[in-house]
Motif scaffolding. Structure first.
Motif, PDB file in Angstrom:
ATOM      1  N   LEU A  48       2.493  22.058 -14.173  1.00 45.76           N
ATOM      2  CA  LEU A  48       3.064  20.805 -14.683  1.00 45.76           C
ATOM      3  C   LEU A  48       3.530  19.929 -13.527  1.00 45.76           C
ATOM      4  CD1 LEU A  48       4.113  18.961 -16.929  1.00 45.76           C
ATOM      5  CD2 LEU A  48       6.201  20.343 -16.984  1.00 45.76           C
ATOM      6  N   ARG A  49       4.226  20.530 -12.574  1.00 50.99           N
ATOM      7  CA  ARG A  49       4.715  19.768 -11.425  1.00 50.99           C
ATOM      8  C   ARG A  49       3.552  19.214 -10.602  1.00 50.99           C
ATOM      9  NH1 ARG A  49       5.978  20.739  -6.055  1.00 50.99           N
ATOM     10  NH2 ARG A  49       7.828  19.678  -5.241  1.00 50.99           N
ATOM     11  N   LYS A  50       2.499  20.003 -10.445  1.00 49.31           N
ATOM     12  CA  LYS A  50       1.339  19.536  -9.683  1.00 49.31           C
ATOM     13  C   LYS A  50       0.657  18.371 -10.391  1.00 49.31           C
ATOM     14  CE  LYS A  50      -0.932  20.145  -5.885  1.00 49.31           C
ATOM     15  NZ  LYS A  50      -0.236  20.015  -4.585  1.00 49.31           N
ATOM     16  N   GLY A  51       0.567  18.454 -11.715  1.00 52.32           N
ATOM     17  CA  GLY A  51      -0.017  17.347 -12.457  1.00 52.32           C
ATOM     18  C   GLY A  51       0.799  16.072 -12.339  1.00 52.32           C
ATOM     19  N   LEU A  52       2.133  16.198 -12.424  1.00 54.46           N
ATOM     20  CA  LEU A  52       2.997  15.030 -12.260  1.00 54.46           C
ATOM     21  C   LEU A  52       2.932  14.488 -10.829  1.00 54.46           C
ATOM     22  CD1 LEU A  52       6.121  16.164 -14.307  1.00 54.46           C
ATOM     23  CD2 LEU A  52       4.438  14.425 -14.935  1.00 54.46           C
ATOM     24  N   GLU A  53       2.749  15.378  -9.871  1.00 58.52           N
ATOM     25  CA  GLU A  53       2.601  14.937  -8.478  1.00 58.52           C
ATOM     26  C   GLU A  53       1.372  14.043  -8.320  1.00 58.52           C
ATOM     27  OE1 GLU A  53       1.051  16.984  -4.417  1.00 58.52           O
ATOM     28  OE2 GLU A  53       2.598  18.095  -5.511  1.00 58.52           O
ATOM     29  N   VAL A  54       0.267  14.437  -8.947  1.00 55.22           N
ATOM     30  CA  VAL A  54      -0.944  13.620  -8.905  1.00 55.22           C
ATOM     31  C   VAL A  54      -0.689  12.265  -9.562  1.00 55.22           C
ATOM     32  CG1 VAL A  54      -3.329  13.441  -9.738  1.00 55.22           C
ATOM     33  CG2 VAL A  54      -2.482  15.619  -8.832  1.00 55.22           C
ATOM     34  N   TYR A  55       0.016  12.270 -10.688  1.00 57.95           N
ATOM     35  CA  TYR A  55       0.310  11.031 -11.412  1.00 57.95           C
ATOM     36  C   TYR A  55       1.161  10.086 -10.573  1.00 57.95           C
ATOM     37  CZ  TYR A  55       2.787   8.056 -14.784  1.00 57.95           C
ATOM     38  OH  TYR A  55       3.354   6.986 -15.431  1.00 57.95           O
ATOM     39  N   PHE A  56       2.264  10.585 -10.004  1.00 63.14           N
ATOM     40  CA  PHE A  56       3.149   9.716  -9.223  1.00 63.14           C
ATOM     41  C   PHE A  56       2.511   9.302  -7.896  1.00 63.14           C
ATOM     42  CE2 PHE A  56       6.572  11.425 -11.974  1.00 63.14           C
ATOM     43  CZ  PHE A  56       7.155  10.218 -12.331  1.00 63.14           C
ATOM     44  N   THR A  57       1.681  10.156  -7.328  1.00 62.43           N
ATOM     45  CA  THR A  57       0.979   9.769  -6.100  1.00 62.43           C
ATOM     46  C   THR A  57       0.066   8.576  -6.360  1.00 62.43           C
ATOM     47  OG1 THR A  57       1.028  12.043  -5.267  1.00 62.43           O
ATOM     48  CG2 THR A  57      -0.588  10.555  -4.297  1.00 62.43           C
ATOM     49  N   ALA A  58      -0.671   8.624  -7.460  1.00 61.35           N
ATOM     50  CA  ALA A  58      -1.546   7.507  -7.801  1.00 61.35           C
ATOM     51  C   ALA A  58      -0.735   6.237  -8.074  1.00 61.35           C
ATOM     52  CB  ALA A  58      -2.398   7.867  -9.020  1.00 61.35           C
ATOM     53  N   LEU A  59       0.429   6.387  -8.722  1.00 60.13           N
ATOM     54  CA  LEU A  59       1.261   5.221  -9.035  1.00 60.13           C
ATOM     55  C   LEU A  59       1.789   4.548  -7.775  1.00 60.13           C
ATOM     56  CD1 LEU A  59       3.533   5.861 -12.147  1.00 60.13           C
ATOM     57  CD2 LEU A  59       1.605   4.308 -11.905  1.00 60.13           C
ATOM     58  N   ILE A  60       2.338   5.324  -6.843  1.00 58.58           N
ATOM     59  CA  ILE A  60       2.922   4.698  -5.661  1.00 58.58           C
ATOM     60  C   ILE A  60       1.837   4.127  -4.754  1.00 58.58           C
ATOM     61  CG2 ILE A  60       4.984   6.126  -5.769  1.00 58.58           C
ATOM     62  CD1 ILE A  60       3.887   7.840  -3.518  1.00 58.58           C
ATOM     63  N   GLU A  61       0.668   4.747  -4.732  1.00 57.19           N
ATOM     64  CA  GLU A  61      -0.431   4.164  -3.958  1.00 57.19           C
ATOM     65  C   GLU A  61      -0.824   2.813  -4.537  1.00 57.19           C
ATOM     66  OE1 GLU A  61      -2.489   4.765  -1.391  1.00 57.19           O
ATOM     67  OE2 GLU A  61      -1.515   6.570  -0.628  1.00 57.19           O
ATOM     68  N   LEU A  62      -0.810   2.702  -5.873  1.00 57.03           N
ATOM     69  CA  LEU A  62      -1.206   1.461  -6.528  1.00 57.03           C
ATOM     70  C   LEU A  62      -0.124   0.396  -6.461  1.00 57.03           C
ATOM     71  CD1 LEU A  62      -3.320   0.019  -8.358  1.00 57.03           C
ATOM     72  CD2 LEU A  62      -2.130   1.014 -10.317  1.00 57.03           C
ATOM     73  N   ILE A  63       1.148   0.802  -6.620  1.00 53.44           N
ATOM     74  CA  ILE A  63       2.239  -0.172  -6.749  1.00 53.44           C
ATOM     75  C   ILE A  63       2.950  -0.420  -5.422  1.00 53.44           C
ATOM     76  CG2 ILE A  63       4.449  -0.613  -7.896  1.00 53.44           C
ATOM     77  CD1 ILE A  63       3.402   0.967 -10.296  1.00 53.44           C
ATOM     78  N   TRP A  64       3.217   0.614  -4.653  1.00 53.07           N
ATOM     79  CA  TRP A  64       3.990   0.453  -3.430  1.00 53.07           C
ATOM     80  C   TRP A  64       3.158  -0.061  -2.255  1.00 53.07           C
ATOM     81  CZ3 TRP A  64       7.652   5.315  -2.821  1.00 53.07           C
ATOM     82  CH2 TRP A  64       8.574   5.300  -3.868  1.00 53.07           C
ATOM     83  N   GLY A  65       2.045   0.590  -2.018  1.00 48.32           N
ATOM     84  CA  GLY A  65       1.276   0.281  -0.816  1.00 48.32           C
ATOM     85  C   GLY A  65       1.671   1.198   0.330  1.00 48.32           C
ATOM     86  N   LYS A  66       0.834   1.211   1.369  1.00 47.09           N
ATOM     87  CA  LYS A  66       0.993   2.160   2.475  1.00 47.09           C
ATOM     88  C   LYS A  66       2.297   1.956   3.250  1.00 47.09           C
ATOM     89  CE  LYS A  66      -2.936   4.348   2.088  1.00 47.09           C
ATOM     90  NZ  LYS A  66      -3.027   5.784   1.792  1.00 47.09           N
ATOM     91  N   LYS A  67       2.637   0.721   3.527  1.00 44.90           N
ATOM     92  CA  LYS A  67       3.822   0.456   4.345  1.00 44.90           C
ATOM     93  C   LYS A  67       5.090   0.941   3.651  1.00 44.90           C
ATOM     94  CE  LYS A  67       6.187  -3.280   6.802  1.00 44.90           C
ATOM     95  NZ  LYS A  67       6.167  -4.732   7.132  1.00 44.90           N
ATOM     96  N   ARG A  68       5.209   0.691   2.356  1.00 44.41           N
ATOM     97  CA  ARG A  68       6.400   1.129   1.621  1.00 44.41           C
ATOM     98  C   ARG A  68       6.432   2.648   1.507  1.00 44.41           C
ATOM     99  NH1 ARG A  68      11.634   0.193   0.400  1.00 44.41           N
ATOM    100  NH2 ARG A  68      12.182   1.066  -1.629  1.00 44.41           N
ATOM    101  N   ILE A  69       5.282   3.278   1.293  1.00 49.37           N
ATOM    102  CA  ILE A  69       5.244   4.739   1.212  1.00 49.37           C
ATOM    103  C   ILE A  69       5.724   5.357   2.515  1.00 49.37           C
ATOM    104  CG2 ILE A  69       3.702   6.732   1.020  1.00 49.37           C
ATOM    105  CD1 ILE A  69       1.999   5.087  -0.918  1.00 49.37           C
ATOM    106  N   LEU A  70       5.247   4.832   3.641  1.00 47.95           N
ATOM    107  CA  LEU A  70       5.665   5.369   4.933  1.00 47.95           C
ATOM    108  C   LEU A  70       7.137   5.082   5.194  1.00 47.95           C
ATOM    109  CD1 LEU A  70       4.721   6.885   7.421  1.00 47.95           C
ATOM    110  CD2 LEU A  70       3.964   4.717   8.417  1.00 47.95           C
ATOM    111  N   GLU A  71       7.623   3.933   4.768  1.00 50.08           N
ATOM    112  CA  GLU A  71       9.038   3.600   4.925  1.00 50.08           C
ATOM    113  C   GLU A  71       9.913   4.588   4.155  1.00 50.08           C
ATOM    114  OE1 GLU A  71      11.678  -0.440   4.552  1.00 50.08           O
ATOM    115  OE2 GLU A  71      10.424   0.092   2.834  1.00 50.08           O
ATOM    116  N   VAL A  72       9.534   4.883   2.914  1.00 50.04           N
ATOM    117  CA  VAL A  72      10.314   5.832   2.114  1.00 50.04           C
ATOM    118  C   VAL A  72      10.250   7.221   2.731  1.00 50.04           C
ATOM    119  CG1 VAL A  72      10.490   6.941  -0.146  1.00 50.04           C
ATOM    120  CG2 VAL A  72      10.073   4.487  -0.003  1.00 50.04           C
ATOM    121  N   TYR A  73       9.077   7.625   3.189  1.00 49.25           N
ATOM    122  CA  TYR A  73       8.948   8.948   3.802  1.00 49.25           C
ATOM    123  C   TYR A  73       9.860   9.089   5.006  1.00 49.25           C
ATOM    124  CZ  TYR A  73       6.818  13.049   5.963  1.00 49.25           C
ATOM    125  OH  TYR A  73       6.618  14.286   6.527  1.00 49.25           O
TER     126      TYR A  73
END
Length: 292
Positions: A189-214
């Motif tokens: 279940l956690r792995k499936g949600l990880e795939v879902y949220f990964t796709a969402l942040i790639e689509l909505i946040w973009g690379k710069k915001r993802i790296l900033e949060v990381y």
């Protein structure tokens, strides 16, 4: 005496004999043959029929219908709620994550300090050497992939068939999805949600915001989260002035920041630091992440 006019044979010709109408037999021959429904049409009709039967079965049982609608409404609330939360975190600093809460709870009943070291800094206020270091050590394909490095996943699967300790293949985007939105642990279940949220942040946040949060939520030492807190705690200066070697050492402890130390690095961490610094040069320096 005028010569006699020639007779108008066209006018005086007898009317043409009408053609006989086609018989019923010939008409039947010209009619197109009826086509049999294709397999796709048959399957779609079968699915429609089964769905109608299922709907009828649910409607005939009030309790089952109530449960059905509760499940549908819960799913819609979670779906749109998660999307709204992801959109909000595109602009709002991420102050608390499930990982931070979990680490804080783990300190109860131990000698470890429960103080959490964490300071949020914008991407522009962090040395690009730190950004390049985590990309070089954790996910070199980060600027080009869409959240998942399938080549790295295949390599990890092959290596893990012979390795005693399995090697992960999570990208920076996947690690952000796990740290920010999900609980600690392992499950399908956690792995499936990880795939879902990964796709969402790639689509909505973009690379710069993802790296900033990381760079602001990754664990980089005992109860230390984010590169600013690690730089202040272990080097005594802000993350904006991190050197290449300092940034490489921070990235070197990321696989296990509770075991590996930045302040007193082991021989393994020193060797890994040199490898990361070398990879940073091979990637071309800061220009590798300039156009995120």
């Amino acid at each position: 005496m005028n010569p006699q006019r020639p007779a108008n044979t066209f006018r005086n010709a007898p009317p043409p004999t009408p053609r006989p109408k086609a018989s019923n037999a010939s008409t039947q021959r010209t009619q197109p043959l009826s086509r049999k429904p294709s397999s796709d049409q048959s399957s779609s009709r079968g699915l429609t029929r089964k769905w109608q039967q299922t709907r009828r079965f649910i409607r005939e049982r009030p309790l089952l219908e109530r449960i059905y609608w509760v499940v549908i409404k819960t799913f819609l609330w979670l779906f749109f709620g998660s999307m709204g939360y992801v959109v909000a975190l595109k602009y709002v600093p991420v102050w608390v994550t499930p990982l931070i809460v979990s680490r804080w709870i783990d300190t109860f009943g131990t000698d470890e300090s429960s103080h959490v070291y964490k300071k949020w800094r914008s991407y522009d206020s962090i040395s690009k050497e730190a950004a390049l270091a985590v990309v070089a050590s954790e996910d070199q394909a980060f600027p080009t992939h869409w959240g998942f490095d399938f080549d790295e996943i295949q390599d990890a699967i092959k290596e893990n068939q012979t390795r005693k300790r399995p090697r992960g293949a999570s990208t920076i985007s996947q690690q952000v999805a796990k740290n920010v939105f999900l609980w600690t642990g392992r499950s399908y279940l956690r792995k499936g949600l990880e795939v879902y949220f990964t796709a969402l942040i790639e689509l909505i946040w973009g690379k710069k915001r993802i790296l900033e949060v990381y760079l602001n939520v990754a664990e980089m030492g005992s109860m230390t989260f984010g590169v600013e807190a690690a730089s202040q705690r272990y080097y005594g200066h802000p993350a904006a002035t991190l050197s290449r070697n300092e940034a490489a050492r921070i990235a070197a402890v990321l696989p296990n920041p509770r075991l590996f130390l930045i302040k007193s690095p082991s021989n393994y961490i020193q060797r890994r630091t040199r490898q990361i610094a070398r990879q940073m040069r091979y990637l071309g320096g800061q220009k590798y992440i300039r156009n995120l």
